[in-house]
Write a protein that holds these residues in place. Structure first.
Motif, short mmCIF file in Angstrom:
data_model
loop_
_atom_site.label_atom_id
_atom_site.label_comp_id
_atom_site.label_asym_id
_atom_site.label_seq_id
_atom_site.Cartn_x
_atom_site.Cartn_y
_atom_site.Cartn_z
N GLY A 30 0.81 -1.22 0.00
CA GLY A 30 0.00 0.00 0.00
C GLY A 30 0.85 1.27 0.00
N GLY A 31 1.80 1.34 0.89
CA GLY A 31 2.66 2.53 0.97
C GLY A 31 3.52 2.71 -0.27
N PRO A 32 4.25 1.68 -0.71
CA PRO A 32 5.06 1.83 -1.92
C PRO A 32 4.23 2.15 -3.16
N ALA A 33 3.06 1.54 -3.30
CA ALA A 33 2.22 1.82 -4.47
C ALA A 33 1.71 3.26 -4.45
N ALA A 34 1.29 3.75 -3.29
CA ALA A 34 0.83 5.14 -3.20
C ALA A 34 1.97 6.11 -3.53
N TRP A 35 3.14 5.81 -3.02
CA TRP A 35 4.30 6.66 -3.30
C TRP A 35 4.63 6.65 -4.79
N PHE A 36 4.59 5.47 -5.42
CA PHE A 36 4.92 5.35 -6.85
C PHE A 36 3.92 6.12 -7.71
N VAL A 37 2.64 6.01 -7.39
CA VAL A 37 1.62 6.72 -8.15
C VAL A 37 1.81 8.23 -8.03
N GLN A 38 2.01 8.71 -6.79
CA GLN A 38 2.21 10.15 -6.62
C GLN A 38 3.51 10.61 -7.28
N LEU A 39 4.51 9.76 -7.31
CA LEU A 39 5.77 10.13 -7.97
C LEU A 39 5.56 10.32 -9.47
N CYS A 40 4.89 9.37 -10.10
CA CYS A 40 4.70 9.44 -11.55
C CYS A 40 3.75 10.58 -11.94
N ILE A 41 2.60 10.62 -11.33
CA ILE A 41 1.61 11.65 -11.70
C ILE A 41 2.04 13.02 -11.18
N GLY A 42 2.56 13.07 -9.96
CA GLY A 42 2.98 14.34 -9.37
C GLY A 42 4.13 14.98 -10.13
N SER A 43 5.04 14.18 -10.64
CA SER A 43 6.16 14.73 -11.41
C SER A 43 5.66 15.39 -12.69
N VAL A 44 4.71 14.76 -13.33
CA VAL A 44 4.14 15.35 -14.56
C VAL A 44 3.41 16.64 -14.21
N MET A 45 2.60 16.62 -13.15
CA MET A 45 1.83 17.80 -12.79
C MET A 45 2.72 18.95 -12.32
N ALA A 46 3.81 18.64 -11.67
CA ALA A 46 4.67 19.69 -11.14
C ALA A 46 5.66 20.22 -12.16
N SER A 47 6.13 19.38 -13.07
CA SER A 47 7.21 19.83 -13.94
C SER A 47 6.77 20.20 -15.36
N TRP A 48 5.83 19.49 -15.94
CA TRP A 48 5.51 19.74 -17.34
C TRP A 48 5.06 21.18 -17.61
N PRO A 49 4.21 21.80 -16.76
CA PRO A 49 3.82 23.18 -17.05
C PRO A 49 5.01 24.15 -17.06
N CYS A 50 6.11 23.79 -16.41
CA CYS A 50 7.30 24.65 -16.39
C CYS A 50 8.32 24.24 -17.46
N PHE A 51 8.25 23.01 -17.92
CA PHE A 51 9.19 22.50 -18.92
C PHE A 51 8.44 21.85 -20.08
N PRO A 52 7.62 22.59 -20.80
CA PRO A 52 6.88 21.96 -21.90
C PRO A 52 7.76 21.62 -23.10
N ASN A 53 8.94 22.23 -23.17
CA ASN A 53 9.88 21.90 -24.24
C ASN A 53 11.28 21.92 -23.65
N MET A 54 12.30 22.21 -24.41
CA MET A 54 13.67 22.12 -23.93
C MET A 54 14.09 23.26 -23.01
N HIS A 55 13.29 24.32 -22.90
CA HIS A 55 13.67 25.48 -22.10
C HIS A 55 12.70 25.65 -20.92
N ARG A 56 13.29 25.97 -19.77
CA ARG A 56 12.48 26.19 -18.57
C ARG A 56 11.80 27.54 -18.65
N LEU A 57 10.54 27.56 -18.24
CA LEU A 57 9.79 28.81 -18.20
C LEU A 57 9.90 29.41 -16.80
N ASP A 58 9.73 30.74 -16.68
CA ASP A 58 9.75 31.38 -15.37
C ASP A 58 8.45 31.14 -14.60
#
Length: 148
Positions: A30-58
């Motif tokens: 339960g704990g590892p699965a919850a952590w893995f799901v939040q890692l995968c989905i959370g990384s996309v939600m946190a980083s993609w809006p700032c890094f939609p291409n090769m350059h970081r946005l402010d």
């Protein structure tokens, strides 16, 4: 071969009926699965809006400001699931603690008391992944958006 036949006939988990297979799965994974799901989905939600291409946005892309709150909610839910798995495991560990005589060393080396073994590892993994998820939440809240 000097093993006595009766030494192989004992049941390694005499209190196995106290924990269903699904509960054992939830306690250990339960704990590892919850952590893995939040890692995968959370990384996309946190980083993609700032890094939609090769350059970081402010600032995050227009229309994606909600992803910061969404990632924080996902972290809280993952921490709660991991804490629930740890709490369930700890309660079951209290019920099956006397399954076999011997300490944790015998438990891990000989394998007697498998129900107790699962409850012990469920408690350890649940607490560990709760702490890891909460540490990620603290870092997520303190770091400025799109900082790197």
């Amino acid at each position: 071969m000097s093993r006595k036949p009766e030494s192989l006939s004992h049941h390694p988990a005499p209190q196995a009926e106290k924990i269903s297979s699904w509960m054992a799965f939830f306690m250990v994974f339960g704990g590892p699965a919850a952590w893995f799901v939040q890692l995968c989905i959370g990384s996309v939600m946190a980083s993609w809006p700032c890094f939609p291409n090769m350059h970081r946005l402010d600032e995050p892309l227009h229309g994606y400001q909600w992803t910061r709150g969404g990632a924080a909610i996902l972290l809280v839910v993952a921490a709660l699931v991991a804490a629930l798995a740890a709490w369930t495991s700890w309660r079951k560990l209290q019920q099956v603690r006397g399954e076999r005589e011997g300490g944790h060393r015998e438990l891990s080396e000989v394998g007697h008391g498998r129900t107790r073994f699962l409850a012990l590892w469920g408690t350890i993994t649940g607490v560990s992944f709760t702490i890891a998820t909460l540490a990620t939440l603290v870092a997520f809240v303190w770091m400025p958006r799109c900082a790197g």
